[in-house]
Design an enzyme around this catalytic site. Sequence first.
Site, PDB file in Angstrom:
ATOM      1  N   GLY A 106       3.430   0.177   6.846  1.00 22.47           N
ATOM      2  CA  GLY A 106       4.491  -0.835   6.962  1.00 22.47           C
ATOM      3  C   GLY A 106       5.868  -0.182   6.862  1.00 22.47           C
TER       4      GLY A 106
ATOM      5  N   ASP B 100       3.839   0.232  -4.917  1.00 20.76           N
ATOM      6  CA  ASP B 100       2.472   0.361  -5.444  1.00 20.76           C
ATOM      7  C   ASP B 100       1.920   1.783  -5.313  1.00 20.76           C
ATOM      8  OD1 ASP B 100       2.294   0.387  -2.707  1.00 20.76           O
ATOM      9  OD2 ASP B 100       0.576  -0.950  -2.574  1.00 20.76           O
TER      10      ASP B 100
ATOM     11  N   SER C 163      -1.110   6.354   3.996  1.00 17.78           N
ATOM     12  CA  SER C 163      -0.579   7.462   4.799  1.00 17.78           C
ATOM     13  C   SER C 163      -0.850   8.796   4.110  1.00 17.78           C
ATOM     14  CB  SER C 163       0.931   7.305   4.988  1.00 17.78           C
ATOM     15  OG  SER C 163       1.225   5.994   5.395  1.00 17.78           O
TER      16      SER C 163
ATOM     17  N   ASP D 251       0.397   4.919   0.176  1.00 17.96           N
ATOM     18  CA  ASP D 251      -0.847   5.573  -0.237  1.00 17.96           C
ATOM     19  C   ASP D 251      -1.808   5.850   0.922  1.00 17.96           C
ATOM     20  OD1 ASP D 251      -0.701   6.167  -2.844  1.00 17.96           O
ATOM     21  OD2 ASP D 251      -2.217   4.720  -3.500  1.00 17.96           O
TER      22      ASP D 251
ATOM     23  N   ARG E  29      -0.286   1.612  11.901  1.00 22.45           N
ATOM     24  CA  ARG E  29      -1.411   1.917  11.014  1.00 22.45           C
ATOM     25  C   ARG E  29      -2.475   2.518  11.933  1.00 22.45           C
ATOM     26  NH1 ARG E  29       0.398  -0.920   6.517  1.00 22.45           N
ATOM     27  NH2 ARG E  29       1.369  -2.919   6.944  1.00 22.45           N
TER      28      ARG E  29
ATOM     29  N   ARG F 196       1.187  -6.691  -1.002  1.00 23.74           N
ATOM     30  CA  ARG F 196      -0.213  -6.299  -0.778  1.00 23.74           C
ATOM     31  C   ARG F 196      -1.026  -6.587  -2.043  1.00 23.74           C
ATOM     32  NH1 ARG F 196      -2.111  -3.230   3.333  1.00 23.74           N
ATOM     33  NH2 ARG F 196      -0.079  -2.423   3.825  1.00 23.74           N
TER      34      ARG F 196
ATOM     35  N   ARG G 105      15.993 -22.330  -4.607  1.00 21.75           N
ATOM     36  CA  ARG G 105      16.247 -22.995  -5.896  1.00 21.75           C
ATOM     37  C   ARG G 105      17.322 -24.082  -5.754  1.00 21.75           C
ATOM     38  NH1 ARG G 105      16.325 -22.375 -11.578  1.00 21.75           N
ATOM     39  NH2 ARG G 105      15.110 -20.485 -11.608  1.00 21.75           N
TER      40      ARG G 105
ATOM     41  N   THR H  58       7.518   2.342   0.856  1.00 23.83           N
ATOM     42  CA  THR H  58       6.846   1.034   0.927  1.00 23.83           C
ATOM     43  C   THR H  58       7.622   0.029   0.098  1.00 23.83           C
ATOM     44  OG1 THR H  58       4.898  -0.261   0.282  1.00 23.83           O
ATOM     45  CG2 THR H  58       5.238   1.780  -0.919  1.00 23.83           C
TER      46      THR H  58
ATOM     47  N   ASP I   8       6.262  -2.265  -1.442  1.00 21.65           N
ATOM     48  CA  ASP I   8       5.350  -2.800  -2.456  1.00 21.65           C
ATOM     49  C   ASP I   8       5.468  -2.132  -3.829  1.00 21.65           C
ATOM     50  OD1 ASP I   8       4.329  -4.397  -0.413  1.00 21.65           O
ATOM     51  OD2 ASP I   8       2.750  -2.957   0.085  1.00 21.65           O
TER      52      ASP I   8
ATOM     53  N   VAL J 287      15.997  15.530   8.911  1.00 22.30           N
ATOM     54  CA  VAL J 287      16.487  16.159  10.138  1.00 22.30           C
ATOM     55  C   VAL J 287      17.692  17.061   9.832  1.00 22.30           C
ATOM     56  CG1 VAL J 287      17.587  15.699  12.383  1.00 22.30           C
ATOM     57  CG2 VAL J 287      15.624  14.318  11.631  1.00 22.30           C
TER      58      VAL J 287
ATOM     59  N   MET K  33       5.592 -10.818  -0.693  1.00 20.51           N
ATOM     60  CA  MET K  33       4.663  -9.756  -0.273  1.00 20.51           C
ATOM     61  C   MET K  33       4.283  -8.868  -1.461  1.00 20.51           C
ATOM     62  SD  MET K  33       5.696  -8.362   3.456  1.00 20.51           S
ATOM     63  CE  MET K  33       5.054  -9.127   4.932  1.00 20.51           C
TER      64      MET K  33
HETATM   65  O1  F6P Z   1       2.831  -2.660   2.679  1.00 21.05           O
HETATM   66  C1  F6P Z   1       3.918  -3.423   3.095  1.00 21.05           C
HETATM   67  C2  F6P Z   1       3.459  -4.814   3.494  1.00 21.05           C
HETATM   68  O2  F6P Z   1       4.603  -5.541   3.903  1.00 21.05           O
HETATM   69  C3  F6P Z   1       2.687  -5.577   2.430  1.00 21.05           C
HETATM   70  O3  F6P Z   1       3.525  -6.145   1.453  1.00 21.05           O
HETATM   71  C4  F6P Z   1       1.944  -6.579   3.258  1.00 21.05           C
HETATM   72  O4  F6P Z   1       0.752  -6.955   2.631  1.00 21.05           O
HETATM   73  C5  F6P Z   1       1.652  -5.821   4.524  1.00 21.05           C
HETATM   74  O5  F6P Z   1       2.568  -4.739   4.581  1.00 21.05           O
HETATM   75  C6  F6P Z   1       1.766  -6.638   5.781  1.00 21.05           C
HETATM   76  O6  F6P Z   1       1.376  -5.845   6.834  1.00 21.05           O
HETATM   77  P1  F6P Z   1       1.593  -6.200   8.365  1.00 21.05           P
HETATM   78  O7  F6P Z   1       3.013  -5.920   8.699  1.00 21.05           O
HETATM   79  O8  F6P Z   1       0.639  -5.292   9.070  1.00 21.05           O
HETATM   80  O9  F6P Z   1       1.270  -7.652   8.519  1.00 21.05           O
END
Ligand code: F6P
Length: 325
Positions: A16, A134, A110, A108, A77, A176, A159, A130, A132, A29, A174
Amino acid sequence: MVAKKLRTVAVLTSGGDAPGMNAAIRAVVRTALGNGLNVRGIRRGYEGLLAEDIIDLSARDVSDTIQRGGTILYTARCPEMFQKEGVQEAAAIIKKYEIDGLVVIGGDGSYRGALALSKLGVNVIGIPGTIDLDIPCTEYTIGFDTAVNTAMEAIDKIRDTSTSHERCSIIEVMGRGAGYLALWCGIGNGAEKILMPEEQDFNEAAIIDDIAECRKRGKKNYIIINAESIGDSTNMAKRIEKATGISTRATILGHMQRGGSPTCRDRVYASTMGAFAVKVLLEGRRNRIICYNKGEFMDMDIDEALNATKPFPDFQYKIAQDLAL
Ligand code: F6P
């Protein structure tokens, strides 16, 4: 073994996209060119590597990119990189193009491809990219800061209308399989509840009771931040509305969280990591992941990085609950 002289460095983005990736590419670069190296860009991640979509990059090719979201190298991906044949083919292409160091900007997944390439003699350097957050070996990943601020601003807007209508709002973010975006928005937006995978034991009946209780205490809205891995926000909203009689709406923020101009923090940290990655290559270190921990940029062996663990900040989750009084 005598190390091969470093002449050509290649860079790709994978998985992503994340705001700040362009700043990292630019830094790779320009640091490489500044040290007399050739630089290649591989478009569309490992997929582009297998398709030999490889271009030369000059200092001007990365002009005017530091402020742009997304990735100028495109991303993908690539399931082939989980297969032995795919990795062998990728390693052969890297050899064919005489690439002495490959910088992989991604998450991760990648790094697993990078690790497999390293076992075939390719020198890989990973940069964490990322939204995330994570990646266990690092406290910072490129894009999280921008994404969490984008989500926070969107939730502030929700809100406003939620208060006007005295509603309950469920906002899905989001992340993941991880709850960092949810946790940060939960605290940053002053949410009443945070639902996230690391704290799975939530009880919908208890939330429904809490919504009614909060209404009695005079709260004009009730914000639930829901991590995407919990999901089900739309149905949850219907169930809550039915049980409480309080108008409830679900909003799924989705891919808008991944776009937009990177924050200053993402630009600066991504630039630092990109330059650091080239420095690691110039110093002759092999197969490393660039990390940021305890206030310092550092590099870690890729095997070690992939086996690292990062404890979830439970105390912050507890703080979020305490502050929702
Ligand atoms: O890893 C980044 C992310 O945006 C996650 O938060 C989400 O689950 C996933 O990628 C969404 O992936 P895609 O863009 O393939 O729908």
